[in-house]
Motif scaffolding. Structure first.
Motif, mmCIF file in Angstrom:
data_model
loop_
_atom_site.group_PDB
_atom_site.id
_atom_site.type_symbol
_atom_site.label_atom_id
_atom_site.label_comp_id
_atom_site.label_asym_id
_atom_site.label_seq_id
_atom_site.Cartn_x
_atom_site.Cartn_y
_atom_site.Cartn_z
ATOM 1 N N VAL A 15 -4.961 41.613 51.064
ATOM 2 C CA VAL A 15 -4.273 40.323 51.089
ATOM 3 C C VAL A 15 -5.323 39.216 51.062
ATOM 4 C CG1 VAL A 15 -2.672 38.820 52.333
ATOM 5 C CG2 VAL A 15 -2.436 41.299 52.527
ATOM 6 N N GLY A 16 -5.211 38.318 50.104
ATOM 7 C CA GLY A 16 -6.091 37.149 50.049
ATOM 8 C C GLY A 16 -5.279 35.909 50.350
ATOM 9 N N ILE A 17 -5.726 35.171 51.364
ATOM 10 C CA ILE A 17 -4.994 33.978 51.784
ATOM 11 C C ILE A 17 -5.847 32.748 51.476
ATOM 12 C CG2 ILE A 17 -3.980 32.775 53.756
ATOM 13 C CD1 ILE A 17 -3.778 35.624 55.108
ATOM 14 N N GLY A 50 15.160 35.763 48.277
ATOM 15 C CA GLY A 50 15.607 34.371 48.234
ATOM 16 C C GLY A 50 15.476 33.643 49.558
ATOM 17 N N GLN A 51 14.977 34.320 50.583
ATOM 18 C CA GLN A 51 14.815 33.675 51.890
ATOM 19 C C GLN A 51 13.794 32.537 51.805
ATOM 20 O OE1 GLN A 51 13.876 36.465 55.023
ATOM 21 N NE2 GLN A 51 13.533 34.851 56.548
ATOM 22 N N VAL A 52 14.138 31.427 52.420
ATOM 23 C CA VAL A 52 13.221 30.284 52.438
ATOM 24 C C VAL A 52 12.480 30.291 53.763
ATOM 25 C CG1 VAL A 52 13.014 27.772 52.355
ATOM 26 C CG2 VAL A 52 14.700 28.937 50.914
ATOM 27 N N ILE A 53 11.160 30.366 53.697
ATOM 28 C CA ILE A 53 10.361 30.388 54.917
ATOM 29 C C ILE A 53 9.382 29.212 54.898
ATOM 30 C CG2 ILE A 53 10.617 32.870 55.280
ATOM 31 C CD1 ILE A 53 7.954 33.339 53.998
ATOM 32 N N ARG A 54 8.839 28.918 56.069
ATOM 33 C CA ARG A 54 7.994 27.725 56.180
ATOM 34 C C ARG A 54 6.645 28.105 56.777
ATOM 35 N NH1 ARG A 54 7.624 23.740 60.212
ATOM 36 N NH2 ARG A 54 9.166 24.917 61.371
ATOM 37 N N MET A 55 5.592 27.652 56.144
ATOM 38 C CA MET A 55 4.248 27.840 56.695
ATOM 39 C C MET A 55 3.313 26.799 56.105
ATOM 40 S SD MET A 55 3.259 31.508 54.904
ATOM 41 C CE MET A 55 4.656 32.408 55.567
ATOM 42 N N PRO A 56 2.137 26.622 56.720
ATOM 43 C CA PRO A 56 1.252 25.553 56.250
ATOM 44 C C PRO A 56 0.466 25.925 54.992
ATOM 45 C CG PRO A 56 0.644 26.307 58.472
ATOM 46 C CD PRO A 56 1.610 27.281 57.918
ATOM 47 N N ILE A 57 0.120 24.904 54.237
ATOM 48 C CA ILE A 57 -0.931 25.040 53.228
ATOM 49 C C ILE A 57 -2.053 24.080 53.631
ATOM 50 C CG2 ILE A 57 0.485 25.728 51.245
ATOM 51 C CD1 ILE A 57 0.286 22.744 50.302
ATOM 52 N N ALA A 58 -3.254 24.355 53.187
ATOM 53 C CA ALA A 58 -4.401 23.476 53.427
ATOM 54 C C ALA A 58 -5.438 23.784 52.361
ATOM 55 C CB ALA A 58 -4.964 23.711 54.827
ATOM 56 N N ASN A 83 5.714 26.861 39.955
ATOM 57 C CA ASN A 83 5.774 26.731 41.426
ATOM 58 C C ASN A 83 5.196 27.946 42.165
ATOM 59 O OD1 ASN A 83 7.423 24.460 40.654
ATOM 60 N ND2 ASN A 83 8.224 24.468 42.748
ATOM 61 N N ILE A 84 4.218 28.581 41.543
ATOM 62 C CA ILE A 84 3.700 29.824 42.122
ATOM 63 C C ILE A 84 2.892 29.562 43.389
ATOM 64 C CG2 ILE A 84 1.996 31.668 41.739
ATOM 65 C CD1 ILE A 84 3.069 31.783 38.826
ATOM 66 N N ALA A 85 3.297 30.244 44.479
ATOM 67 C CA ALA A 85 2.562 30.160 45.746
ATOM 68 C C ALA A 85 1.875 31.478 46.067
ATOM 69 C CB ALA A 85 3.501 29.776 46.885
ATOM 70 N N GLY A 86 2.367 32.569 45.468
ATOM 71 C CA GLY A 86 1.759 33.871 45.731
ATOM 72 C C GLY A 86 2.160 34.876 44.668
ATOM 73 N N GLY A 95 -2.052 37.820 46.658
ATOM 74 C CA GLY A 95 -2.769 36.560 46.855
ATOM 75 C C GLY A 95 -1.770 35.455 47.097
ATOM 76 N N MET A 96 -2.052 34.616 48.091
ATOM 77 C CA MET A 96 -1.132 33.503 48.385
ATOM 78 C C MET A 96 -1.911 32.313 48.931
ATOM 79 S SD MET A 96 0.747 35.259 51.703
ATOM 80 C CE MET A 96 1.892 33.887 51.977
ATOM 81 N N MET A 97 -1.494 31.109 48.553
ATOM 82 C CA MET A 97 -2.150 29.913 49.082
ATOM 83 C C MET A 97 -1.666 29.566 50.486
ATOM 84 S SD MET A 97 -4.502 29.267 46.991
ATOM 85 C CE MET A 97 -5.202 27.848 47.832
ATOM 86 N N PRO A 98 -0.373 29.673 50.815
ATOM 87 C CA PRO A 98 0.071 29.344 52.179
ATOM 88 C C PRO A 98 -0.513 30.311 53.211
ATOM 89 C CG PRO A 98 1.923 29.380 50.659
ATOM 90 C CD PRO A 98 0.762 30.006 49.941
#
Lengths: 233, 92
Positions: free
Chosen positions: A83-85, A133-141, A186-189, A199-202
């Motif tokens: 996993v790459g964050i 389809g679940q919407v989840i919330r986490m930070p990006i930086a 809109n790719i985040a991962g 791989g994911m940015m959040p």
């Protein structure tokens, strides 16, 4: 399961990842310095966020040649979960373990905020704890999180269901205000063709306890804790 | 072996959105430089190296670009030999 957290010079989320994973019974995190040649018999690898090697030249471009990356590539080729964050995602793209690249945010700003992402695929080893389809919330930086790939690569990712997370609005929809960095589609991962490299940015490791503002990242680590691949390196 | 001086230019691929270039264009616009278009921001890397011939020096530079200096997904590069009267170039 033993999970390596690789520390590069300039990594700054390595302790967050380590601490977060300690919350999950079944995960035993272990720091591995980037100069090591050997992962030390782990069952999974996390490449944490930060600014490895100062992000000089391009984010991840120099980290990709750190000695440990040979073992990480080998481990990934044998099906080991990686996993790459954030910066870890950038390193995975630079090393060719994932397709595409992460470019400067279209806003030209470093974006540090909580975002909503939609779980697009639950048929991965990392996301079975979420609903489709679940919407989840986490930070990006990040300053360089704008996902880019050639059109044929994008079509492949879409067609094979390899876009795992997409930036959405709070209501789960795409469109105006949903995309924090200009990522294509809109790719985040994304996940590798073999399904073992994510791989994911959040930052899921920053969303594991309510006191952090969200515990939506827990699902990913719970899945990791429960996973048995039989691949160790 | 001789010492050669290379200039490596790395640019975002044509068609790739370059937000830096766009921001600069807006700034130039607002300064009254009307009509600027297609501004793209890359980087220049100057380096000296030892090689057996000018061609070998340029080929080494290209190899460096393929491996590290440029990202093949997003960037094009051009290697120019700076010694001598006539520059030797190798682009991709």
């Amino acid at each position: 399961m033993k999970v390596a957290v690789v520390t590069f010079p300039g990594s700054n989320c390595d302790y967050d990842c380590y601490k977060a994973m300690q919350l999950f019974p079944g995960i035993e995190p272990a720091f591995v310095w980037h100069r090591e040649q050997d992962l030390g018999g782990v069952d999974a690898v996390v490449l944490p966020g930060g600014f490895a090697h100062g992000d000089y030249l391009r984010a991840g471009a120099i980290a990709r040649f750190s000695p440990i990356m040979k073992s990480v590539s080998e481990f990934a080729r044998h099906g080991g979960p990686v996993v790459g964050i954030c910066n870890g995602f950038q390193i995975l793209c630079e090393s060719g373990l994932l397709p595409g690249a992460l470019l400067r945010n279209d806003t030209l700003r470093f974006r540090s905020l909580d975002v909503h992402i939609r779980v697009e695929s639950t048929r991965t080893m990392f996301t079975p704890r979420y609903r489709e389809g679940q919407v989840i919330r986490m930070p990006i930086a990040h300053g360089e999180g704008s996902y880019y790939a050639a059109p044929e690569t994008l079509a492949e990712l879409e067609g094979e269901g390899r876009i795992v997370f997409r930036y959405v609005r709070r209501d789960g929809e795409l469109g105006m205000g949903s995309n924090p960095n200009g990522s294509q589609h809109n790719i985040a991962g994304i996940i590798s063709a073999d399904g073992n490299v994510l791989g994911m940015m959040p930052h899921p490791e920053r969303a594991v306890e309510e006191i952090l503002g969200s515990s939506d990242g827990r699902g990913l680590f719970e899945a990791l804790a429960a996973h048995r691949t039989g691949v160790a390196a | 072996m001789k010492r050669y001086h290379l200039e490596v230019r790395v640019k975002p691929r044509p068609g790739l959105l370059d937000p830096q270039g766009r921001a600069i264009q807006h700034a130039l616009d607002s300064l009254g430089f009307a009509g600027t278009e297609d501004i793209r921001v890359g980087k220049v890397i100057d380096l000296a190296l030892m090689a057996g011939s000018p061609d070998a020096a340029v080929e080494l530079g290209r190899e460096m670009c393929r491996k590290l200096l440029a990202n093949p997904v997003t960037e094009d590069f051009q290697v120019t030999l700076m010694n001598g009267a006539r520059p030797v170039e190798g682009a991709e």
